[in-house]
Scaffold this motif. Sequence first.
Motif, PDB file in Angstrom:
ATOM      1  N   GLU A  78     -10.947  20.500   0.655  1.00  0.00           N
ATOM      2  CA  GLU A  78     -11.844  20.139  -0.443  1.00  0.00           C
ATOM      3  C   GLU A  78     -13.300  20.304  -0.037  1.00  0.00           C
ATOM      4  O   GLU A  78     -14.122  20.795  -0.819  1.00  0.00           O
ATOM      5  CB  GLU A  78     -11.570  18.702  -0.895  1.00  0.00           C
ATOM      6  N   GLU A  79     -13.642  19.937   1.190  1.00  0.00           N
ATOM      7  CA  GLU A  79     -15.013  20.096   1.687  1.00  0.00           C
ATOM      8  C   GLU A  79     -15.389  21.579   1.772  1.00  0.00           C
ATOM      9  O   GLU A  79     -16.499  21.972   1.406  1.00  0.00           O
ATOM     10  CB  GLU A  79     -15.174  19.424   3.053  1.00  0.00           C
ATOM     11  N   LYS A  80     -14.460  22.399   2.273  1.00  0.00           N
ATOM     12  CA  LYS A  80     -14.731  23.834   2.378  1.00  0.00           C
ATOM     13  C   LYS A  80     -14.918  24.456   0.994  1.00  0.00           C
ATOM     14  O   LYS A  80     -15.801  25.298   0.803  1.00  0.00           O
ATOM     15  CB  LYS A  80     -13.602  24.547   3.117  1.00  0.00           C
ATOM     16  N   GLU A  81     -14.103  24.054   0.042  1.00  0.00           N
ATOM     17  CA  GLU A  81     -14.219  24.580  -1.318  1.00  0.00           C
ATOM     18  C   GLU A  81     -15.549  24.162  -1.948  1.00  0.00           C
ATOM     19  O   GLU A  81     -16.191  24.943  -2.638  1.00  0.00           O
ATOM     20  CB  GLU A  81     -13.048  24.110  -2.176  1.00  0.00           C
ATOM     21  N   LYS A  82     -15.952  22.938  -1.684  1.00  0.00           N
ATOM     22  CA  LYS A  82     -17.231  22.437  -2.198  1.00  0.00           C
ATOM     23  C   LYS A  82     -18.391  23.256  -1.622  1.00  0.00           C
ATOM     24  O   LYS A  82     -19.301  23.673  -2.341  1.00  0.00           O
ATOM     25  CB  LYS A  82     -17.372  20.959  -1.828  1.00  0.00           C
ATOM     26  N   GLN A  83     -18.333  23.530  -0.312  1.00  0.00           N
ATOM     27  CA  GLN A  83     -19.373  24.323   0.343  1.00  0.00           C
ATOM     28  C   GLN A  83     -19.356  25.760  -0.187  1.00  0.00           C
ATOM     29  O   GLN A  83     -20.411  26.358  -0.426  1.00  0.00           O
ATOM     30  CB  GLN A  83     -19.165  24.319   1.866  1.00  0.00           C
ATOM     31  N   ALA A  84     -18.170  26.321  -0.397  1.00  0.00           N
ATOM     32  CA  ALA A  84     -18.052  27.687  -0.911  1.00  0.00           C
ATOM     33  C   ALA A  84     -18.650  27.782  -2.312  1.00  0.00           C
ATOM     34  O   ALA A  84     -19.332  28.761  -2.631  1.00  0.00           O
ATOM     35  CB  ALA A  84     -16.591  28.122  -0.922  1.00  0.00           C
ATOM     36  N   GLU A  85     -18.424  26.794  -3.142  1.00  0.00           N
ATOM     37  CA  GLU A  85     -18.982  26.782  -4.493  1.00  0.00           C
ATOM     38  C   GLU A  85     -20.511  26.759  -4.442  1.00  0.00           C
ATOM     39  O   GLU A  85     -21.182  27.483  -5.178  1.00  0.00           O
ATOM     40  CB  GLU A  85     -18.451  25.577  -5.272  1.00  0.00           C
TER      41      GLU A  85
ATOM     42  N   ALA B 102       0.823  -1.203   0.000  1.00  0.00           N
ATOM     43  CA  ALA B 102       0.000   0.000   0.000  1.00  0.00           C
ATOM     44  C   ALA B 102       0.863   1.261   0.000  1.00  0.00           C
ATOM     45  O   ALA B 102       2.000   1.251   0.464  1.00  0.00           O
ATOM     46  CB  ALA B 102      -0.909  -0.007   1.229  1.00  0.00           C
ATOM     47  N   GLU B 103       0.288   2.324  -0.504  1.00  0.00           N
ATOM     48  CA  GLU B 103       0.986   3.608  -0.538  1.00  0.00           C
ATOM     49  C   GLU B 103       0.979   4.219   0.858  1.00  0.00           C
ATOM     50  O   GLU B 103      -0.049   4.234   1.542  1.00  0.00           O
ATOM     51  CB  GLU B 103       0.284   4.539  -1.517  1.00  0.00           C
ATOM     52  N   ILE B 104       2.112   4.733   1.268  1.00  0.00           N
ATOM     53  CA  ILE B 104       2.224   5.355   2.585  1.00  0.00           C
ATOM     54  C   ILE B 104       1.781   6.804   2.454  1.00  0.00           C
ATOM     55  O   ILE B 104       2.263   7.542   1.592  1.00  0.00           O
ATOM     56  CB  ILE B 104       3.660   5.272   3.110  1.00  0.00           C
ATOM     57  N   ILE B 105       0.857   7.206   3.327  1.00  0.00           N
ATOM     58  CA  ILE B 105       0.372   8.585   3.302  1.00  0.00           C
ATOM     59  C   ILE B 105       0.466   9.189   4.692  1.00  0.00           C
ATOM     60  O   ILE B 105       0.440   8.478   5.698  1.00  0.00           O
ATOM     61  CB  ILE B 105      -1.085   8.677   2.799  1.00  0.00           C
ATOM     62  N   ASN B 106       0.596  10.482   4.755  1.00  0.00           N
ATOM     63  CA  ASN B 106       0.605  11.203   6.016  1.00  0.00           C
ATOM     64  C   ASN B 106      -0.848  11.519   6.353  1.00  0.00           C
ATOM     65  O   ASN B 106      -1.528  12.252   5.622  1.00  0.00           O
ATOM     66  CB  ASN B 106       1.431  12.481   5.864  1.00  0.00           C
ATOM     67  N   LEU B 107      -1.356  10.958   7.437  1.00  0.00           N
ATOM     68  CA  LEU B 107      -2.771  11.107   7.791  1.00  0.00           C
ATOM     69  C   LEU B 107      -3.141  12.565   8.082  1.00  0.00           C
ATOM     70  O   LEU B 107      -4.235  13.010   7.737  1.00  0.00           O
ATOM     71  CB  LEU B 107      -3.120  10.223   8.984  1.00  0.00           C
ATOM     72  N   ARG B 108      -2.225  13.302   8.699  1.00  0.00           N
ATOM     73  CA  ARG B 108      -2.510  14.708   9.009  1.00  0.00           C
ATOM     74  C   ARG B 108      -2.705  15.501   7.717  1.00  0.00           C
ATOM     75  O   ARG B 108      -3.654  16.265   7.576  1.00  0.00           O
ATOM     76  CB  ARG B 108      -1.364  15.288   9.836  1.00  0.00           C
ATOM     77  N   GLN B 109      -1.810  15.321   6.765  1.00  0.00           N
ATOM     78  CA  GLN B 109      -1.929  16.025   5.489  1.00  0.00           C
ATOM     79  C   GLN B 109      -3.169  15.593   4.731  1.00  0.00           C
ATOM     80  O   GLN B 109      -3.859  16.412   4.119  1.00  0.00           O
ATOM     81  CB  GLN B 109      -0.687  15.779   4.636  1.00  0.00           C
ATOM     82  N   HIS B 110      -3.465  14.322   4.778  1.00  0.00           N
ATOM     83  CA  HIS B 110      -4.653  13.802   4.093  1.00  0.00           C
ATOM     84  C   HIS B 110      -5.925  14.412   4.698  1.00  0.00           C
ATOM     85  O   HIS B 110      -6.831  14.830   3.982  1.00  0.00           O
ATOM     86  CB  HIS B 110      -4.691  12.275   4.186  1.00  0.00           C
ATOM     87  N   ARG B 111      -5.974  14.485   6.025  1.00  0.00           N
ATOM     88  CA  ARG B 111      -7.140  15.044   6.717  1.00  0.00           C
ATOM     89  C   ARG B 111      -7.302  16.535   6.377  1.00  0.00           C
ATOM     90  O   ARG B 111      -8.397  17.009   6.104  1.00  0.00           O
ATOM     91  CB  ARG B 111      -6.984  14.840   8.221  1.00  0.00           C
ATOM     92  N   LYS B 112      -6.186  17.272   6.358  1.00  0.00           N
ATOM     93  CA  LYS B 112      -6.252  18.695   6.022  1.00  0.00           C
ATOM     94  C   LYS B 112      -6.701  18.902   4.577  1.00  0.00           C
ATOM     95  O   LYS B 112      -7.509  19.786   4.292  1.00  0.00           O
ATOM     96  CB  LYS B 112      -4.892  19.360   6.240  1.00  0.00           C
ATOM     97  N   GLN B 113      -6.181  18.095   3.664  1.00  0.00           N
ATOM     98  CA  GLN B 113      -6.566  18.208   2.257  1.00  0.00           C
ATOM     99  C   GLN B 113      -8.046  17.919   2.083  1.00  0.00           C
ATOM    100  O   GLN B 113      -8.747  18.610   1.337  1.00  0.00           O
ATOM    101  CB  GLN B 113      -5.726  17.249   1.396  1.00  0.00           C
TER     102      GLN B 113
END
Length: 62
Positions: A17-24, A2-13
Motif C-alpha cells: 500500500e505504501e509503494k502504491e501510494k508513492q507510485a501514485e 480480537a481478530e487473529i492476523i498473520n503479522l507477516r502478511q499484514h506487514r507485506k500488505q
Amino acid sequence: MAEIINLRQHRKQKGREEKEKQAEQNRIKFGRTKDQKKRDAFEKKKALSELELKRLEKKPEE
C-alpha cells in the motif's frame, strides 16, 4: 476477542500500500501524456531548425 492476523502478511500488505501510494504521487509529479511528449518533441525540433536557419556559416556537409 480480537481478530487473529498473520503479522507477516499484514506487514507485506502495508508495504504494498505504501509503494502504491508513492507510485501514485510519482505519476502525478513526473508523468506526462503522449500528446505532451509529442508537443515537446515538435517544439524542440522547431527551435533547432530555427536556430540552424540563423547560422551565419553552414556546417560542412560530409
